[in-house]
Write an enzyme that holds these catalytic residues in place. Sequence first.
Site, PDB file in Angstrom:
ATOM      1  N   LYS A 164     -20.939 -14.636  -0.915  1.00  0.00           N
ATOM      2  CA  LYS A 164     -22.615 -15.179  -0.319  1.00  0.00           C
ATOM      3  C   LYS A 164     -21.973 -16.830  -1.315  1.00  0.00           C
ATOM      4  O   LYS A 164     -21.631 -16.949  -2.446  1.00  0.00           O
ATOM      5  CB  LYS A 164     -23.075 -14.685  -1.348  1.00  0.00           C
ATOM      6  CG  LYS A 164     -25.172 -15.201  -0.704  1.00  0.00           C
ATOM      7  CD  LYS A 164     -26.009 -15.021  -1.760  1.00  0.00           C
ATOM      8  CE  LYS A 164     -27.132 -15.417  -1.081  1.00  0.00           C
ATOM      9  NZ  LYS A 164     -28.546 -14.759  -1.609  1.00  0.00           N
ATOM     10  N   SER A 174     -32.050 -13.016   1.447  1.00  0.00           N
ATOM     11  CA  SER A 174     -31.401 -13.959   2.249  1.00  0.00           C
ATOM     12  C   SER A 174     -29.691 -13.906   2.192  1.00  0.00           C
ATOM     13  O   SER A 174     -29.072 -14.792   1.674  1.00  0.00           O
ATOM     14  CB  SER A 174     -31.200 -15.692   0.776  1.00  0.00           C
ATOM     15  OG  SER A 174     -31.314 -14.997  -0.810  1.00  0.00           O
ATOM     16  N   SER A 190     -33.336 -10.172  -2.309  1.00  0.00           N
ATOM     17  CA  SER A 190     -32.734 -10.748  -1.334  1.00  0.00           C
ATOM     18  C   SER A 190     -30.905 -10.038  -1.463  1.00  0.00           C
ATOM     19  O   SER A 190     -30.041 -10.171  -0.089  1.00  0.00           O
ATOM     20  CB  SER A 190     -31.955 -11.933  -1.472  1.00  0.00           C
ATOM     21  OG  SER A 190     -33.209 -12.231  -1.378  1.00  0.00           O
TER      22      SER A 190
END
Length: 490
Positions: free
Chosen positions: A92, A174, A198
């Site tokens: 990420k 996310s 997330s």
Amino acid sequence: MDKCKLDFLSEDIVLEHSIFELQKAMEKGITSSKEIVMAYLKRIAIYNKSGPKINAICEINPDALFIATTLDKERKQKGARSCLHGIPIVVKDNIDTGDKMHTTAGTLALKNSYAKKDAFLVKQLKTAGAIILGKASLTEFANFMSTKMPNGYSTVGGQVLNPYGPNKLDVGGSSSGSAAAVAANFACASIGTETSGSILSPSSQNSLVGIKPTVGMVSRSGIIPISYTQDTAGPMAKTVEDAVALLSVMMGIDECDAVTKNIPPGVGIDFSASFKKDGLKNAKIGVCKEFYESINKEKKLIMENAVNDLVKCGAKIVDIPKIHTHEITLSYEVLFHEFKHGINNYLNDLSSAPVKTLKDVIRFNLENKKVALKYGQDLLEASENTNGMLTDSKYLTELIRDQHYSQSAGIDAVMDKYDLDALLSPANYGAALPAKAGYPSITVPGGYTKSNEPVGITFTGKAFTEHRLVELAYSYEQATKHRIPPKLSY
């Protein structure tokens, strides 16, 4: 993109293969790490920015092919370092990599920012022989920029789409790009981060296994922060075994992160005993109906089927009342204070960004509002409006309250009272409680709605009970085999 120009390179090398299958293929000389990297790059070339435009990958590691070649040579000379040797993964884009890639959190102010060194977890992965193939897009600032921002959107990365329904399904947030990248076969596995839901949310929405570890199992060093008490990184993969392979390498004691010193002896070292097909036999699973209040009838039916499958596997289902979730504060006060304090520390240590404080970021966005503020920045502004002091009485009051009602008076209390092995919830709908507690969860594919939307079932336990949760999740996964890959077309 002319797909025919890449017909010499077979996508079958990587399609739906696990870490262990790819490892065996390399050991037998059937393929190489370099060929695997190229096969993933082909998938990215065809489907990431063209075709269905999944947009999961925001940057490719320019050294990936060279690293793969070096690891291929090392394998021949010395053998594999671990099961991750030569395996390409993505991380990420809020996780530092001390290489030629940026670390941006998807925000314009950090678009040209480079980390000084690898995050501790990245160092662990590289030491094990994993290849960081690229950075995955995310919801900007890990979904702590604006209450109006859709899952998967960032100023730098644009909108990530769900491979199971690019034009109709929520991708989850996310860690959207981390999930979509694995589902679309852009990488074998990925790393996401979670403050509250997330990892669990995008894993569920993309029919993946996602593990949100106990806070402290994985170092927080080198991750753009939101919350000291809730942040953790975790693996996302197609199978429980693959996710565990990453987790067991990522974790470890980091001298720069005191929380990692709380890992009990033996936890996480060897998960092999957890891979039992009869792991659900005589397990006691708590089902709390409050976690089902926000899902529709179709998803409730999937959960009912999951409960029936658990019973068939020998589990005992216990209906439990509310778990003090009404006592947990609904405000963001704790997160606002911790975010301002943490992000200011992170930014102050950067030498390659035009911002040094949260106030600078807000001002930068206002100066570039036509590009940077499509959905506003109310969460950033609310954080800046706190005093940023962790001695603030309101912050401390809510922090202590949340810790008490999520831990000793929450998850611990109900699991002790009913002698439970785990709590069961749909997708990320029960994520807030273990998020506040810093406790572990693992989500596993549980089925699909009529519109092909994936639905995960999630097991949650006490602190540092990852071994038991993996055992339950693996047993369920092997008994049901729900995961079906998405059908992408150019």
